[in-house]
Motif scaffolding. Structure first.
Motif, short mmCIF file in Angstrom:
data_model
loop_
_atom_site.label_atom_id
_atom_site.label_comp_id
_atom_site.label_asym_id
_atom_site.label_seq_id
_atom_site.Cartn_x
_atom_site.Cartn_y
_atom_site.Cartn_z
N HIS A 155 0.85 -1.18 0.00
CA HIS A 155 0.00 0.00 0.00
C HIS A 155 0.89 1.25 0.00
N PRO A 156 0.69 2.15 -0.94
CA PRO A 156 1.54 3.35 -1.01
C PRO A 156 1.65 4.10 0.30
N ASP A 157 0.56 4.18 1.04
CA ASP A 157 0.57 4.96 2.28
C ASP A 157 1.53 4.39 3.32
N ASP A 158 1.90 3.12 3.18
CA ASP A 158 2.85 2.51 4.12
C ASP A 158 4.25 3.09 3.93
N PHE A 159 4.50 3.69 2.79
CA PHE A 159 5.84 4.19 2.47
C PHE A 159 5.87 5.70 2.25
N LYS A 160 4.70 6.30 2.12
CA LYS A 160 4.62 7.74 1.85
C LYS A 160 4.99 8.55 3.09
N VAL A 161 5.73 9.62 2.86
CA VAL A 161 6.14 10.50 3.96
C VAL A 161 5.09 11.59 4.12
N THR A 162 4.34 11.53 5.22
CA THR A 162 3.30 12.51 5.49
C THR A 162 3.57 13.30 6.78
N ALA A 163 4.62 12.91 7.48
CA ALA A 163 5.04 13.61 8.69
C ALA A 163 6.55 13.46 8.79
N ALA A 164 7.16 14.19 9.71
CA ALA A 164 8.62 14.14 9.83
C ALA A 164 9.09 12.71 10.11
N ILE A 165 10.13 12.30 9.39
CA ILE A 165 10.66 10.95 9.55
C ILE A 165 12.10 11.00 10.05
N LYS A 166 12.52 9.90 10.62
CA LYS A 166 13.91 9.67 11.02
C LYS A 166 14.34 8.42 10.28
N LEU A 167 15.27 8.54 9.35
CA LEU A 167 15.62 7.40 8.51
C LEU A 167 16.17 6.23 9.32
N SER A 168 16.84 6.51 10.41
CA SER A 168 17.40 5.43 11.22
C SER A 168 16.30 4.58 11.87
N LYS A 169 15.09 5.10 11.93
CA LYS A 169 13.97 4.37 12.52
C LYS A 169 13.18 3.57 11.48
N LEU A 170 13.49 3.75 10.21
CA LEU A 170 12.74 3.09 9.15
C LEU A 170 13.49 1.87 8.63
N LYS A 173 5.23 16.69 -0.23
CA LYS A 173 3.97 17.42 -0.30
C LYS A 173 2.92 16.57 -1.00
N PRO A 174 1.63 16.85 -0.79
CA PRO A 174 0.59 16.07 -1.47
C PRO A 174 0.75 16.04 -2.99
N HIS A 175 1.21 17.14 -3.58
CA HIS A 175 1.36 17.20 -5.03
C HIS A 175 2.68 16.59 -5.50
N ALA A 176 3.60 16.30 -4.57
CA ALA A 176 4.90 15.73 -4.93
C ALA A 176 5.43 14.93 -3.74
N PRO A 177 4.81 13.80 -3.45
CA PRO A 177 5.17 13.04 -2.24
C PRO A 177 6.48 12.27 -2.36
N TRP A 178 7.13 12.09 -1.24
CA TRP A 178 8.27 11.19 -1.13
C TRP A 178 7.79 9.84 -0.60
N TYR A 179 8.43 8.78 -1.09
CA TYR A 179 8.22 7.42 -0.58
C TYR A 179 9.58 6.86 -0.19
N VAL A 180 9.68 6.36 1.03
CA VAL A 180 10.93 5.75 1.49
C VAL A 180 10.81 4.24 1.29
N ILE A 181 11.65 3.71 0.39
CA ILE A 181 11.55 2.32 -0.04
C ILE A 181 12.67 1.48 0.56
N PRO A 182 12.36 0.46 1.35
CA PRO A 182 13.42 -0.44 1.85
C PRO A 182 14.16 -1.04 0.66
#
Length: 290
Positions: A5-20, A235-244
């Protein structure tokens, strides 16, 4: 296999990469992953054909990641079913002398996708807030007003550049470019293994660069810059996804599936209907051809 599911990887709030996570636990072998990827990439290829006829949207796929994160092979495997006319890949390396005579976004504007096509940026406009932030001396080559030496580059400079990137992406999104950005999240240990592989296998020796080892020494600096860039520009118009990305096969499938799922939101992408007059005269045209 676990549903993607895209939302599992989409950045919608501040992230810490070491936690992902850099690897997903999935109950699937390589053959299963390849089979699922094959189904999705064929659907994407057909979608692009419809997009070409619809002629309203272009799609910009941005790929970022540390060295050896698998960007090149992902592009090859995800887009291999596309008609060659339907996708263009751009790899942005050190700006040349002509590019340095323009602002840093100029060359990226030139590479944006035409309506009906996909463009893949293998390394992107974000290099201008990643590599240049880790190596600020590179900025001096841009001959920017008010910046004569590294000490002139303030934290406010980077905030302004993030805003400029946000404005750039909002502008192109409002004018028909669908923007999807993927960070391939690789662990430092997996990178070590991949670099060793390049040294140990003759057919891959050409991929090895001493520069990769030098950049690896700045790993923590790059991670910090990636976090700032992702958190500032998802942003909603240009989202980031963090992919393992420690599992290349799974990363390819996840990216392909996300592109497919996100494109389904644009339900207006349909093949255009024939003009009514043409429909009325189809029997006549057929008779002419026969």
């Amino acid at each position: 296999m676990k549903s993607i599911h895209p939302d599992d990887f989409k950045v919608t709030a501040a992230i810490k990469l070491s936690k992902l996570p850099t690897r997903l636990k999935v109950d699937a072998d390589e053959e299963d992953k390849e089979h699922k990827l094959d189904k999705v990439r064929k659907k994407l290829s057909k979608l692009q054909d419809v997009m070409y006829a619809h002629n309203r949207y272009g799609v910009l796929v941005c790929l970022q990641g540390m060295d050896t994160s698998g960007k090149d092979s992902l592009i090859r495997e995800v887009f291999k079913e596309f008609n060659p006319r339907g996708v263009e890949v751009h790899s942005f390396k050190t700006p040349n002398s002509t590019e340095l005579e323009h602002d840093y976004l100029w060359r990226h504007y030139l590479a944006l996708p035409e309506k009906g096509k996909f463009a893949v940026f293998n390394r992107t406009h974000y290099e201008n807030v990643l590599v240049t932030r880790v190596h600020p001396e590179y900025l001096l080559n841009e001959n920017l007003p008010g910046i004569e030496k590294v000490e002139d580059i303030t934290p406010d400079f980077w905030k302004k550049r993030m805003k400029q990137i946000n404005h750039f992406e909002k502008h192109i999104a409002q004018n028909g470019t669908i923007v999807l950005k993927f960070y391939l999240h690789l662990s430092k240990e997996e990178q070590r293994e991949r670099l060793l592989h390049r040294l140990d296998h003759a057919q891959d020796n050409w991929k090895f660069s001493v520069g990769d080892l030098k950049e690896r020494e700045r790993w923590d600096d790059y991670i910090a810059c990636y976090e700032t860039a992702i958190n500032s520009t998802s942003k909603p118009h240009a989202p980031w996804y963090v992919i393992p990305a420690d599992d290349k096969e799974m990363a390819r499938y996840i990216v392909a599936k996300i592109i497919w799922e996100e494109m389904q939101k644009h339900s207006d992408i349909q093949e255009p209907e024939l003009d009514e007059k043409v429909k009325e005269d189809m029997a006549f045209f057929r008779k002419q051809l026969e």
